[in-house]
Motif scaffolding. Structure first.
Motif, short mmCIF file in Angstrom:
data_model
loop_
_atom_site.label_atom_id
_atom_site.label_comp_id
_atom_site.label_asym_id
_atom_site.label_seq_id
_atom_site.Cartn_x
_atom_site.Cartn_y
_atom_site.Cartn_z
N ALA A 18 -4.49 7.89 4.45
CA ALA A 18 -5.78 7.36 4.89
C ALA A 18 -6.60 8.31 5.76
N GLY A 19 -6.04 9.42 6.17
CA GLY A 19 -6.78 10.34 7.03
C GLY A 19 -6.45 10.13 8.50
N GLU A 59 10.90 9.13 14.01
CA GLU A 59 10.64 8.01 13.09
C GLU A 59 9.15 7.67 13.07
N VAL A 60 8.53 7.64 14.25
CA VAL A 60 7.10 7.34 14.33
C VAL A 60 6.28 8.53 13.83
N GLU A 61 6.75 9.74 14.07
CA GLU A 61 6.05 10.92 13.54
C GLU A 61 5.98 10.87 12.02
N ALA A 62 7.04 10.39 11.39
CA ALA A 62 7.04 10.26 9.92
C ALA A 62 5.96 9.26 9.48
N LEU A 63 5.79 8.18 10.23
CA LEU A 63 4.75 7.19 9.92
C LEU A 63 3.35 7.76 10.16
N VAL A 64 3.19 8.57 11.19
CA VAL A 64 1.91 9.24 11.45
C VAL A 64 1.57 10.16 10.28
N ASP A 65 2.54 10.93 9.81
CA ASP A 65 2.33 11.83 8.68
C ASP A 65 1.94 11.05 7.43
N HIS A 89 -6.51 8.45 12.17
CA HIS A 89 -6.61 7.12 12.78
C HIS A 89 -7.54 7.22 13.99
N PRO A 90 -8.34 6.18 14.27
CA PRO A 90 -9.26 6.26 15.41
C PRO A 90 -8.55 6.24 16.78
N ASP A 91 -7.29 5.75 16.82
CA ASP A 91 -6.57 5.68 18.09
C ASP A 91 -5.07 5.86 17.83
N TRP A 92 -4.63 7.13 17.86
CA TRP A 92 -3.23 7.42 17.54
C TRP A 92 -2.25 6.80 18.54
N ASP A 93 -2.63 6.71 19.81
CA ASP A 93 -1.72 6.09 20.79
C ASP A 93 -1.48 4.62 20.43
N GLU A 94 -2.56 3.93 20.07
CA GLU A 94 -2.42 2.53 19.66
C GLU A 94 -1.56 2.42 18.40
N TYR A 95 -1.82 3.27 17.42
CA TYR A 95 -1.06 3.26 16.17
C TYR A 95 0.43 3.45 16.46
N ARG A 96 0.76 4.44 17.27
CA ARG A 96 2.16 4.72 17.61
C ARG A 96 2.81 3.53 18.29
N THR A 136 0.87 -1.16 0.00
CA THR A 136 0.00 0.00 0.00
C THR A 136 0.91 1.22 0.00
N HIS A 137 0.67 2.13 -0.90
CA HIS A 137 1.56 3.29 -1.03
C HIS A 137 0.77 4.59 -1.05
N HIS A 138 1.49 5.67 -0.88
CA HIS A 138 0.93 7.01 -1.06
C HIS A 138 1.89 7.77 -1.96
N TYR A 139 1.36 8.34 -3.05
CA TYR A 139 2.15 9.16 -3.95
C TYR A 139 1.84 10.62 -3.68
#
Length: 143
Positions: free
Chosen positions: A109-110, A97-103, A112-119, A35-38
């Motif tokens: 995808a817009g 590094e995780v901030e880059a993944l959040v961005d 996330h319903p739970d950013w703490d879980e995602y991080r 899955t990519h983002h251009y």
């Protein structure tokens, strides 16, 4: 380019799933569905991947890659090639590094319903963000 000409970058922007090609140590290609983002503004492709997998190991050794996408009609395709940099993995859920993944997630995808879980998952899964600076794009609309 006239309005009737095909722009493969448009398909890269519209299609979120493609096949990433990296180079194995043997010189053969290694293909992975991703899955990519251009990002048209920076002419860059972003992919989240797990550290230690074949594509990540290949890119650490040889940072060249290609991404191929196919349109829903099966007759339209685009390939982007370029040099890759890898960000991560991170050990701090609030580190750069995780901030880059959040961005990346926000752009792809817009919210996330739970950013703490995602991080937390990005750290525990040892996720890495691939950034490919596109140097060449080609493709065709066959029908």
């Amino acid at each position: 380019m006239t309005s009737t000409e095909y722009d493969p970058r448009e398909l890269l922007a519209q299609t979120g799933i493609g096949v990433l090609a990296t180079i194995r140590s043997s010189g053969l290609p290694q293909l992975s569905p991703v899955t990519h983002h251009y990002d048209r503004a920076t002419d860059s492709i972003y992919v989240s991947m797990t550290d230690g997998r074949a594509k990540t190991r290949n890119l650490r050794r040889d940072p060249r890659a290609a991404l191929e996408v196919t349109g829903p009609d099966g007759y339209t395709w685009a390939t982007a090639e370029g040099e890759v940099s890898l960000i991560g993995p991170g050990t701090d859920p609030y580190g750069p590094e995780v901030e880059a993944l959040v961005d990346y997630y926000r752009k792809a995808a817009g919210e996330h319903p739970d950013w703490d879980e995602y991080r937390s998952v990005m750290v525990s899964d040892r996720r890495v963000l691939m950034v490919m600076r596109v140097t060449h794009v080609y493709g065709a609309k066959l029908r």
